[in-house]
Motif scaffolding. Structure first.
Motif, PDB file in Angstrom:
ATOM      1  N   ASP A 150       0.796  -1.185  -0.160  1.00 46.27           N
ATOM      2  CA  ASP A 150      -0.039  -0.160   0.109  1.00 46.27           C
ATOM      3  C   ASP A 150       1.045   1.253  -0.029  1.00 46.27           C
ATOM      4  O   ASP A 150       1.563   1.448   1.043  1.00 46.27           O
ATOM      5  CB  ASP A 150      -1.003   0.116   1.344  1.00 46.27           C
ATOM      6  N   LEU A 151       0.959   1.976  -1.253  1.00 46.51           N
ATOM      7  CA  LEU A 151       1.643   3.081  -1.160  1.00 46.51           C
ATOM      8  C   LEU A 151       1.002   4.328  -1.190  1.00 46.51           C
ATOM      9  O   LEU A 151       0.970   5.351  -2.112  1.00 46.51           O
ATOM     10  CB  LEU A 151       2.741   3.171  -2.572  1.00 46.51           C
ATOM     11  N   GLY A 152       0.097   4.621  -0.206  1.00 49.98           N
ATOM     12  CA  GLY A 152      -0.642   5.772  -0.253  1.00 49.98           C
ATOM     13  C   GLY A 152      -1.840   5.333  -1.051  1.00 49.98           C
ATOM     14  O   GLY A 152      -2.748   4.717  -0.820  1.00 49.98           O
ATOM     15  N   GLU A 153      -1.687   6.248  -2.402  1.00 47.88           N
ATOM     16  CA  GLU A 153      -2.919   6.412  -3.211  1.00 47.88           C
ATOM     17  C   GLU A 153      -3.002   4.854  -4.051  1.00 47.88           C
ATOM     18  O   GLU A 153      -4.008   4.402  -4.313  1.00 47.88           O
ATOM     19  CB  GLU A 153      -2.682   7.473  -4.079  1.00 47.88           C
ATOM     20  N   VAL A 154      -1.746   4.524  -4.297  1.00 50.29           N
ATOM     21  CA  VAL A 154      -1.801   3.265  -5.085  1.00 50.29           C
ATOM     22  C   VAL A 154      -1.657   1.953  -4.342  1.00 50.29           C
ATOM     23  O   VAL A 154      -0.603   1.927  -3.496  1.00 50.29           O
ATOM     24  CB  VAL A 154      -0.976   3.438  -6.342  1.00 50.29           C
ATOM     25  N   LYS A 155      -2.070   0.858  -4.852  1.00 49.49           N
ATOM     26  CA  LYS A 155      -1.695  -0.622  -3.988  1.00 49.49           C
ATOM     27  C   LYS A 155      -1.168  -1.228  -5.221  1.00 49.49           C
ATOM     28  O   LYS A 155      -1.583  -1.385  -6.364  1.00 49.49           O
ATOM     29  CB  LYS A 155      -3.143  -1.219  -3.768  1.00 49.49           C
ATOM     30  N   VAL A 156       0.017  -1.585  -4.903  1.00 49.42           N
ATOM     31  CA  VAL A 156       0.968  -2.336  -5.787  1.00 49.42           C
ATOM     32  C   VAL A 156       0.912  -3.896  -5.312  1.00 49.42           C
ATOM     33  O   VAL A 156       1.319  -4.299  -4.312  1.00 49.42           O
ATOM     34  CB  VAL A 156       2.354  -1.973  -5.750  1.00 49.42           C
ATOM     35  N   PRO A 157       0.456  -4.685  -6.359  1.00 48.64           N
ATOM     36  CA  PRO A 157       0.398  -6.254  -6.028  1.00 48.64           C
ATOM     37  C   PRO A 157       1.709  -6.724  -6.585  1.00 48.64           C
ATOM     38  O   PRO A 157       2.035  -6.556  -7.662  1.00 48.64           O
ATOM     39  CB  PRO A 157      -0.822  -6.685  -6.889  1.00 48.64           C
ATOM     40  N   VAL A 158       2.184  -7.458  -5.418  1.00 47.33           N
ATOM     41  CA  VAL A 158       3.656  -7.814  -5.838  1.00 47.33           C
ATOM     42  C   VAL A 158       3.453  -9.655  -6.017  1.00 47.33           C
ATOM     43  O   VAL A 158       3.944  -9.975  -6.934  1.00 47.33           O
ATOM     44  CB  VAL A 158       4.639  -7.785  -4.658  1.00 47.33           C
ATOM     45  N   LEU A 159       2.765 -10.361  -5.003  1.00 48.87           N
ATOM     46  CA  LEU A 159       2.387 -11.503  -5.224  1.00 48.87           C
ATOM     47  C   LEU A 159       0.876 -11.680  -5.572  1.00 48.87           C
ATOM     48  O   LEU A 159       0.030 -10.960  -4.940  1.00 48.87           O
ATOM     49  CB  LEU A 159       2.723 -12.156  -3.956  1.00 48.87           C
ATOM     50  N   ARG A 160       0.751 -12.306  -6.687  1.00 49.92           N
ATOM     51  CA  ARG A 160      -0.792 -12.408  -6.842  1.00 49.92           C
ATOM     52  C   ARG A 160      -1.095 -13.976  -7.085  1.00 49.92           C
ATOM     53  O   ARG A 160      -1.584 -14.380  -8.071  1.00 49.92           O
ATOM     54  CB  ARG A 160      -0.908 -11.877  -8.331  1.00 49.92           C
ATOM     55  N   GLY A 161      -1.071 -14.517  -6.048  1.00 49.16           N
ATOM     56  CA  GLY A 161      -1.677 -15.861  -6.066  1.00 49.16           C
ATOM     57  C   GLY A 161      -0.568 -17.040  -5.919  1.00 49.16           C
ATOM     58  O   GLY A 161      -0.494 -17.582  -7.062  1.00 49.16           O
ATOM     59  N   LEU A 162       0.310 -16.825  -5.037  1.00 43.67           N
ATOM     60  CA  LEU A 162       1.488 -17.600  -5.209  1.00 43.67           C
ATOM     61  C   LEU A 162       1.305 -18.924  -4.395  1.00 43.67           C
ATOM     62  O   LEU A 162       1.057 -18.690  -3.206  1.00 43.67           O
ATOM     63  CB  LEU A 162       2.865 -16.798  -4.656  1.00 43.67           C
ATOM     64  N   SER A 163       1.506 -20.071  -5.040  1.00 39.06           N
ATOM     65  CA  SER A 163       1.287 -21.496  -4.055  1.00 39.06           C
ATOM     66  C   SER A 163       2.424 -22.000  -4.501  1.00 39.06           C
ATOM     67  O   SER A 163       3.158 -22.305  -5.471  1.00 39.06           O
ATOM     68  CB  SER A 163       0.205 -22.170  -4.625  1.00 39.06           C
ATOM     69  N   MET A 164       3.081 -22.709  -3.409  1.00 41.16           N
ATOM     70  CA  MET A 164       4.196 -23.715  -3.572  1.00 41.16           C
ATOM     71  C   MET A 164       4.107 -24.632  -2.281  1.00 41.16           C
ATOM     72  O   MET A 164       3.776 -24.286  -1.357  1.00 41.16           O
ATOM     73  CB  MET A 164       5.513 -22.728  -3.801  1.00 41.16           C
TER      74      MET A 164
END
Lengths: 400, 282
Positions: free
Chosen positions: B60-74
């Motif tokens: 959460d960078l204030g105004e924008v939300k940056v998705p870094v992991l998008r459903g990682l399974s292992m």
């Protein structure tokens, strides 16, 4: 705390200069405070022991208002206590006997040398009665003179042995302010350099030397045994006030003098202590500054420790302990330096025969100082420490 | 089709291969196949050391939300030697933070050493890191004011457990990484390779289950890199620990038993290792 000690000490050694400068701030503050406390206590103790030596069954009357007895006492206010006052004191119920006293410095010539010596003047008969009974004066050699008109004097132990290059013997002659006197006796040591360095003459001879008439600097009254000294002192106060029509004199016993002196010293200590406390607070701000810098500089280190399993709480304790230790190290050095200072001052005072200081090593003061400076460090280090503990591990590890 | 064990979607050829092989876990790495093809049921029941399920991490960078992991399974099992590779921005560092419990998922599930990290307090996570995970970082991350020995001991010191036995173990570990004679040196007096070896010794001090190395050779020249990777391989072989290396270097990844490839915050390949040379059994 012990677990972190190694980490903390390594950190101090790693940043020697900054550690030194930060500690210096606390050293200055704690040295100031401690020196004041030590000198104040030493002065109080020394005065107390001197006042106690006055004798518990004695009542003293001095001219000057009661609100400033200390300065009158120390300066030696020239008396306007009249012979008439003295008679009133003698007639007061419960007073066994009373005498007027003068204290003054005279030039003394002996064996071709000239020295200034402190003289106490009072009538021989009463002097002997009061001093021997209440204050433990004892003749070592020679004898007390009996007739006031004779040109005789009695020397304290040190006055006889130390003031001139050749010790003075009983029967020898001295020239006091131009008048010839013969040494009638030498006292045993009273254990107090001030008293031991003094010479004693009769009030009659004192007046012959100085030309003063009818006044004394101080009156000393011995209370009949078995009576309440405090009550007699109160009666004296009342009688004198009635005769003089004003309260421009002070009546005190060794107990009440102690209270007054203690009170005055207490105020002095408080005021000076407040100034010194400001210095300590400045030192604390120095710790805060150092800890902020340190936390910033060691952000990555905090990240590492968190990755290795340090909890928020342990990081908090680590930095709190570090700040506290900075304070306590400053306090420890302050203790050493101020004891050194105080001892030097004590020595300097003693070498001038001013035995007004006795510096004692007080474990309560030492432990109290260490504890207090540790608390100061921790308190001022609290905000930086909280900031460090709240760092997020991944962000802290990324910090360059 | 989704492979629930290896935790990736299977499409195209792989799916074809998987179905035609008739084995449920056909798409698992070769090591998985080797280990478990004969007994698929055992594999399914076995509790993995690391289990990520649909992990989402959003910054959460204030105004924008940056998705870094998008459903990682292992899943990573005990004793495995794994490389997580991917271009920068693929989310592999964030994945390492999640695996190392330095960070927690925004959504999804992460079970490390049998513990659900989403349900753990900060103190529990610190305990887990201290006892079960040994970190090796790209920047070595030694504490500059402490000697090599004190750095190795740090995980113990932080717990007030740096007793004589711990000191002995730290000395042994330093000897085993070839630094027996440099124990009292500070990091600034050591070369990069030596510092990394100190860090590796430190990672082993609490006998953890997992060694997590984030670009361990990223700050080293190629010769030293080779030695460090050899050291990690040796230690893996002899210690039965699970070793996970995050790297962008295919050559380093080739030394491991299984390569997990990440892209855009997901796992895109769960393929086998390029080299079989270090497999104990092959």
């Amino acid at each position: 705390m012990r677990a972190y000690l190694q980490i903390i000490l390594r950190s101090f050694l790693f940043r020697k200069r900054r550690t030194f400068l930060t500690v210096l701030g606390i050293v200055i503050g704690s040295t100031l405070i401690l020196t004041l406390v030590l000198l104040g206590d030493g002065m109080e103790r020394a005065l107390a022991s001197q006042l106690q030596a006055f004798g518990g069954d004695l009542v003293f009357v001095m001219p000057g208002k009661a609100d400033d007895p200390l300065s009158g006492f120390l300066r030696g206010t020239s008396g306007d206590l009249k012979d008439e006052d003295l008679r009133r004191i003698r007639e007061t119920r419960g007073v066994e006997l009373a005498m007027g006293m003068q204290i003054k410095n005279f030039r003394v010539e002996y064996a071709g040398e000239t020295e200034v010596m402190n003289f106490s003047a009072s009538p021989w008969e009463e002097t002997r009665a009061i001093f021997e009974v209440s204050q433990g004066f004892q003749i070592e050699s020679g004898a007390w003179p009996t007739r006031d008109e004779q040109d005789l004097l009695v020397l304290g132990k040190l006055a006889a042995s130390d003031r001139f290059s050749r010790p003075i013997q009983v029967g020898e002659e001295l020239v006091v302010s131009g008048k010839r006197f013969t040494v009638a006796g030498v006292l045993k040591s009273l254990g107090n350099p001030d008293d031991d360095a003094r010479a004693y003459i009769s009030i009659d001879r004192f007046r012959a030397i100085t030309g003063e008439r009818g006044t004394v600097m101080m009156a000393v009254a011995q209370v009949e045994s078995g009576l309440d000294v405090k009550r007699v002192a109160e009666d004296l106060q009342y009688e004198l006030e009635r005769r003089r029509g004003s309260g421009d004199f002070t009546v005190f016993t060794s107990d009440s003098a102690l209270e007054i002196v203690g009170g005055v010293l207490g105020v002095v200590k408080l005021v000076l202590g407040a100034f010194a406390a400001v210095a300590l607070i400045v030192g604390g701000v120095g710790i805060m500054n150092t800890m902020f810098t340190s936390v910033l500089e060691r952000t990555r280190e905090v990240g590492i420790m968190k990755a290795l399993g340090a909890t928020d709480r342990s990081i908090l304790y680590l930095f709190l302990s570090e700040a506290g230790l900075l304070g306590a190290i400053g306090g420890a050095l302050g203790i050493l330096i101020s004891y050194g200072f105080a001892k030097v001052i004590e020595f300097a005072a003693a070498s001038r025969d001013l035995a007004i200081l006795q510096i004692d090593f007080d474990p309560v003061v030492v432990l109290g100082t260490l504890f207090f400076t540790f608390v100061i460090g921790s308190v001022f280090g609290a905000i930086p420490a909280v900031r460090a503990s709240r760092l997020h591990p991944t962000e802290a590890l990324r910090y360059e | 089709m989704y492979d629930p064990v290896c935790g990736i979607a299977i499409d195209g050829e792989a799916r074809f291969a998987s179905e035609h092989a008739g084995a449920r876990y056909a798409f698992c790495s070769r090591s998985c196949q080797d280990d478990f093809a004969s007994d698929p049921a055992r594999y399914a029941e076995m509790d993995p050391l690391i289990r990520l399920e649909q992990v989402v991490k959003t910054y959460d960078l204030g105004e924008v939300k940056v998705p870094v992991l998008r459903g990682l399974s292992m899943r990573i099992h005990h004793g495995d030697f794994i490389a997580i590779v991917g271009a920068s921005g693929s989310g592999k560092s964030t994945a390492m933070n999640i695996i190392g419990t330095l960070d927690v998922p925004t959504e999804g599930k992460a079970v490390i050493a049998g513990k659900d990290v989403m349900r753990m307090t900060e103190t529990d996570l610190a305990d887990l890191r201290n006892g079960k995970i040994g970190f090796v970082f790209q920047q070595f991350n030694l504490v500059p004011s402490l000697s090599a020995l004190e750095n190795v001991l740090l995980p113990k010191t932080l717990r007030g457990a740096a007793d004589a036995a711990a000191v002995k173990r730290a000395e042994k570990l330093l000897e085993s990484v070839g630094l027996g004679k440099r124990m009292t040196h500070r990091p600034s007096e050591l070369s990069g390779g030596e510092q990394q070896r100190v860090a590796i010794a430190r990672a082993f001090i609490n006998d953890p289950d997992l060694i997590l190395a984030d670009e361990p050779t990223g700050s080293l020249d190629s010769e030293t890199s080779g030695k460090i990777i050899d050291l990690l391989s040796d230690l893996w072989r002899t210690s039965s620990k699970t070793v996970v290396i995050i790297t962008h270097d295919p050559q380093i990844a080739a030394n491991t038993r299984r390569i997990l490839t990440m892209k855009d915050g997901r796992l895109v390949s769960n393929g086998g290792a390029a080299s079989k040379a270090i497999w104990p059994t092959a």
